[in-house]
Enzyme design. Sequence first.
Site, PDB file in Angstrom:
ATOM      1  CB  VAL A 275      -7.132   1.680   1.773  1.00 44.29           C
ATOM      2  CG1 VAL A 275      -6.559   0.513   0.914  1.00 44.29           C
ATOM      3  CG2 VAL A 275      -8.412   2.322   0.898  1.00 44.29           C
ATOM      4  N   GLY A 276      -5.000   1.860   4.193  1.00 45.40           N
ATOM      5  CA  GLY A 276      -3.920   1.183   4.964  1.00 45.40           C
ATOM      6  C   GLY A 276      -4.462   0.744   6.166  1.00 45.40           C
TER       7      GLY A 276
ATOM      8  CD  GLU B 208      10.789  12.555  11.205  1.00 46.17           C
ATOM      9  OE1 GLU B 208       9.683  11.884  11.656  1.00 46.17           O
ATOM     10  OE2 GLU B 208      11.655  11.922  10.736  1.00 46.17           O
TER      11      GLU B 208
ATOM     12  CD  GLU C 269      12.981   3.648   8.731  1.00 46.44           C
ATOM     13  OE1 GLU C 269      12.750   4.614   9.468  1.00 46.44           O
ATOM     14  OE2 GLU C 269      13.061   3.704   7.603  1.00 46.44           O
TER      15      GLU C 269
ATOM     16  CE  LYS D 231      -1.742   2.920   1.987  1.00 43.46           C
ATOM     17  NZ  LYS D 231      -1.636   4.209   1.537  1.00 43.46           N
TER      18      LYS D 231
ATOM     19  CB  CYS E 297      13.373   8.707   8.827  1.00 39.09           C
ATOM     20  SG  CYS E 297      14.112   7.447   7.919  1.00 39.09           S
TER      21      CYS E 297
HETATM   22  P1  ADP Z   1       2.785  11.173   6.622  1.00 36.18           P
HETATM   23  O1  ADP Z   1       1.979  11.664   7.905  1.00 36.18           O
HETATM   24  O2  ADP Z   1       3.889  12.002   6.245  1.00 36.18           O
HETATM   25  O3  ADP Z   1       1.641  10.811   5.264  1.00 36.18           O
HETATM   26  P2  ADP Z   1       2.500   8.640   7.382  1.00 36.18           P
HETATM   27  O4  ADP Z   1       3.157   7.642   8.465  1.00 36.18           O
HETATM   28  O5  ADP Z   1       0.849   8.767   7.889  1.00 36.18           O
HETATM   29  O6  ADP Z   1       2.999   9.762   6.862  1.00 36.18           O
HETATM   30  O7  ADP Z   1       2.084   7.688   6.009  1.00 36.18           O
HETATM   31  C1  ADP Z   1       2.821   6.640   5.555  1.00 36.18           C
HETATM   32  C2  ADP Z   1       1.906   5.402   5.077  1.00 36.18           C
HETATM   33  O8  ADP Z   1       0.932   5.102   6.119  1.00 36.18           O
HETATM   34  C3  ADP Z   1       1.013   5.923   3.940  1.00 36.18           C
HETATM   35  O9  ADP Z   1       1.060   4.924   2.850  1.00 36.18           O
HETATM   36  C4  ADP Z   1      -0.317   6.178   4.478  1.00 36.18           C
HETATM   37  O10 ADP Z   1      -1.460   5.952   3.581  1.00 36.18           O
HETATM   38  C5  ADP Z   1      -0.445   5.190   5.560  1.00 36.18           C
HETATM   39  N1  ADP Z   1      -1.476   5.238   6.660  1.00 36.18           N
HETATM   40  C6  ADP Z   1      -1.649   6.515   7.116  1.00 36.18           C
HETATM   41  N2  ADP Z   1      -2.690   6.015   8.253  1.00 36.18           N
HETATM   42  C7  ADP Z   1      -2.571   4.900   8.357  1.00 36.18           C
HETATM   43  C8  ADP Z   1      -3.460   4.065   9.355  1.00 36.18           C
HETATM   44  N3  ADP Z   1      -3.943   4.501  10.358  1.00 36.18           N
HETATM   45  N4  ADP Z   1      -3.157   2.610   9.272  1.00 36.18           N
HETATM   46  C9  ADP Z   1      -2.163   2.087   8.289  1.00 36.18           C
HETATM   47  N5  ADP Z   1      -1.766   2.923   7.290  1.00 36.18           N
HETATM   48  C10 ADP Z   1      -1.784   4.284   7.313  1.00 36.18           C
END
Ligand code: ADP
Length: 494
Positions: free
Chosen positions: A226-227, A398, A265, A189, A299
């Site tokens: 979706v994640g 950060e 990570e 994803k 990071c």
């Molecule tokens: P940023 O805040 O810089 O966008 P994130 O750590 O939120 O970075 O996003 C990294 C990844 O995690 C992306 O692919 C995002 O779609 C996904 N993501 C965001 N929220 C969730 C969640 N609650 N569960 C799983 N994946 C998520």
Amino acid sequence: MTDVQTESGVLAGEQRMLIDGELRYTDSGAMFDVVHPASEEVAGQATDGTVADMERAVGAARRAFDETDWSRDLDFRYHCLIQLHEALDRNKERLRRILVTEVGCPVTVSGSQIESPIEEVEHWAEHGKAFDYLVDTGIHPTQLGPARRKIHYEPIGVVGAITPWNVPFYLNIAETVPALMAGNTVVLKPAQLTPWSGSEYGRIVAEETDIPAGVFNVVVSNANEVGAALSADPRVDMITFTGSTATGRAILAAGAATVKKTLLELGGKSAHIVLDDADFDSALPMAAMMACVMSGQSCILPSRILLPRSRYDEGLEILKTMMEGFPVGDPWTPGVMQGPQISAAQREKVLGLINSGIDSGARLITGGGVPENLPTGYYTQPTLLADVDPDARISQEEIFGPVLTVTPYDTDDEAVAIANNSIYGLSGEVSGGDLDRAFAIATRIRTGNVTINGKSHFGITSPFGGTKQSGLGRRNGDEGYREYLEAKTIGMPA
Ligand code: ADP
């Protein structure tokens, strides 16, 4: 730095996602825009996958793991990954243009984001082929007589890989290829801002390799849910994630119900301790360059510079000179080393943190805003803040921008205490003339990785990861491969 040959110009990537061997759009036909951060223009679109698409992809990965020979046929996996390596290499310039289009990463510095991960595919194929999956540990005494014990290393099952936007192609590869080589099936994803680095990888797998349907899936979506659905799905055995600490916590919590193995990570706030006997002319220009080169969107960036009070002004002057002369501009222009931030929101966050630093008493030495000659595109000036309070927000959060904070210290112990004053523990750096002293300090920094005198800790053959709230587990090295395997101990007659 790589002397890359590439056609310049925005390039739209694959719009479709790969589910169960098929490149497809989401059923509703919904799409979302991908914006080129250097021009603020819409470069194209990607299909906006849904939770239903994710469920379908997880189902396909589950079937491919449970019902095909993928997990047991090491030779076939090796064949497929060597094919993948060659296919990615053929598509290298296309992948580079997609990367520059999505992220705004300068072409000049794109080698570590394109050539390196492509080489790593071959590395994992060879590492996985040579790995000893069955270890006979010999005869062990038990109360019922001697028993032979063998350890069989087996794939974990379905691995969900969730990746961020800052180094998208590299992380898509780093999170999925060792998992595949170890015999797992995968659902990737990619991040919302960088869908094409993932969908294009899916297209290449589908069209140019023998990787069977369902073994590798990519679900592209503009929705965080979706994640979240991937990280909560009971059919998923492991999640590997790179991204923010906040999202990492949510993923860990979502996996708790089914006790998912979770490799994380996460964020970092690394300190660079510059000792009083350091070679300032080599260490500090390099430190400034590292802060700017990915627009600070890294990071592991040592963004907190700790300077000895005895050489404070000298150090600030070197950093200021380097940052003021840094080549910021259009990422397609050869020689440019800092492009824009990835989005308007991201730049707002960076500028907001810089202002919070100034409000907390930091002294702005250079930068602090938007470059006058770059009004279009999400550019940020290389920024240097001095006299920064180690407890201020700007020392603790950060930034993910081209920003260095500088804090003076008097003793080595004080420098170590400031470096460790963080919820994060990803990486760090020590510069010093006396290598034994620098090494001793490196061992006192509570992080997973430390660089001494510019000699990078980071590479495919060495374990990489964070302590404290910077993560769980390790990527790279043999440790990184073992993360995708379970050790099964089999007791049997001697
Ligand atoms: P940023 O805040 O810089 O966008 P994130 O750590 O939120 O970075 O996003 C990294 C990844 O995690 C992306 O692919 C995002 O779609 C996904 N993501 C965001 N929220 C969730 C969640 N609650 N569960 C799983 N994946 C998520």
